[in-house]
Design a protein around this motif. Structure first.
Motif, PDB file in Angstrom:
ATOM      1  N   ASN A  43       0.867  -1.165   0.000  1.00 21.81           N
ATOM      2  CA  ASN A  43       0.000   0.000   0.000  1.00 21.81           C
ATOM      3  C   ASN A  43       0.907   1.218   0.000  1.00 21.81           C
ATOM      4  O   ASN A  43       1.786   1.347   0.853  1.00 21.81           O
ATOM      5  CB  ASN A  43      -0.910   0.019   1.227  1.00 21.81           C
ATOM      6  CG  ASN A  43      -1.850   1.209   1.214  1.00 21.81           C
ATOM      7  OD1 ASN A  43      -2.367   1.595   0.173  1.00 21.81           O
ATOM      8  ND2 ASN A  43      -2.051   1.807   2.365  1.00 21.81           N
ATOM      9  N   THR A  45       0.797   5.353   0.056  1.00 22.24           N
ATOM     10  CA  THR A  45      -0.048   6.516   0.304  1.00 22.24           C
ATOM     11  C   THR A  45       0.779   7.771   0.075  1.00 22.24           C
ATOM     12  O   THR A  45       1.890   7.895   0.585  1.00 22.24           O
ATOM     13  CB  THR A  45      -0.609   6.494   1.740  1.00 22.24           C
ATOM     14  OG1 THR A  45      -1.351   5.272   1.921  1.00 22.24           O
ATOM     15  CG2 THR A  45      -1.520   7.680   2.000  1.00 22.24           C
ATOM     16  N   SER A 108      -4.075   6.901  -2.257  1.00 18.51           N
ATOM     17  CA  SER A 108      -3.507   5.619  -1.872  1.00 18.51           C
ATOM     18  C   SER A 108      -3.805   4.582  -2.942  1.00 18.51           C
ATOM     19  O   SER A 108      -4.915   4.532  -3.479  1.00 18.51           O
ATOM     20  CB  SER A 108      -4.106   5.181  -0.532  1.00 18.51           C
ATOM     21  OG  SER A 108      -3.492   4.022  -0.044  1.00 18.51           O
TER      22      SER A 108
END
Length: 136
Positions: A43, A45, A108
């Motif tokens: 992930n 962001t 994100s």
């Protein structure tokens, strides 16, 4: 943006500040390794206005799955694409590109890549403020 606000951008773990790749980003990003078995899933962001440099994935491509906020994706020589949660972008190997957040909102995405022998990323020049400001 403070950490608590950034944690609300998606349901995935925010992770830590992405200091290892900071030289290849304008602005601050966060990285959370979600999986490294068979397929690497992270992930990523981006704080508002943050973007990575132009870069090329050699040996294997990448898939971006947008999971929060709004961002940009652009391949060299093509129009930029505005991204939102639910969008999926396939980036073929050897394509020079960049991605990041819009100017006024965090963004994100999950980045998926299959480990391939000889895989590497070539980091190129930054996306200039002039290039980026044209996207608004």
């Amino acid at each position: 943006m403070d950490r608590k606000e950034l944690e609300k951008v998606s349901d995935f773990s925010l992770g830590e500040e992405n200091t290892a790749y900071a030289p290849y980003f304008i602005g601050k990003s966060y990285l959370s390794l979600l999986n490294n078995k068979e397929v690497t899933i992270c992930n990523v962001t981006f704080e508002p206005g943050c973007r990575n440099n132009w870069h090329i994935h050699h040996g294997g491509g990448q898939i971006l799955i947008c999971v929060g906020g709004h961002g940009w994706y652009q391949e060299m020589g093509k129009q930029s694409q505005l991204l939102k949660s639910g969008d999926v972008v396939y980036i073929a190997p050897e394509i020079k590109h960049w991605h990041g957040a819009v100017a006024d909102e965090a963004f994100s995405h999950l980045a998926l890549s299959v480990p391939v022998e000889g895989n590497s990323s070539e980091w190129c020049e930054p996306v200039t403020d002039e290039e980026y400001e044209k996207l608004r």
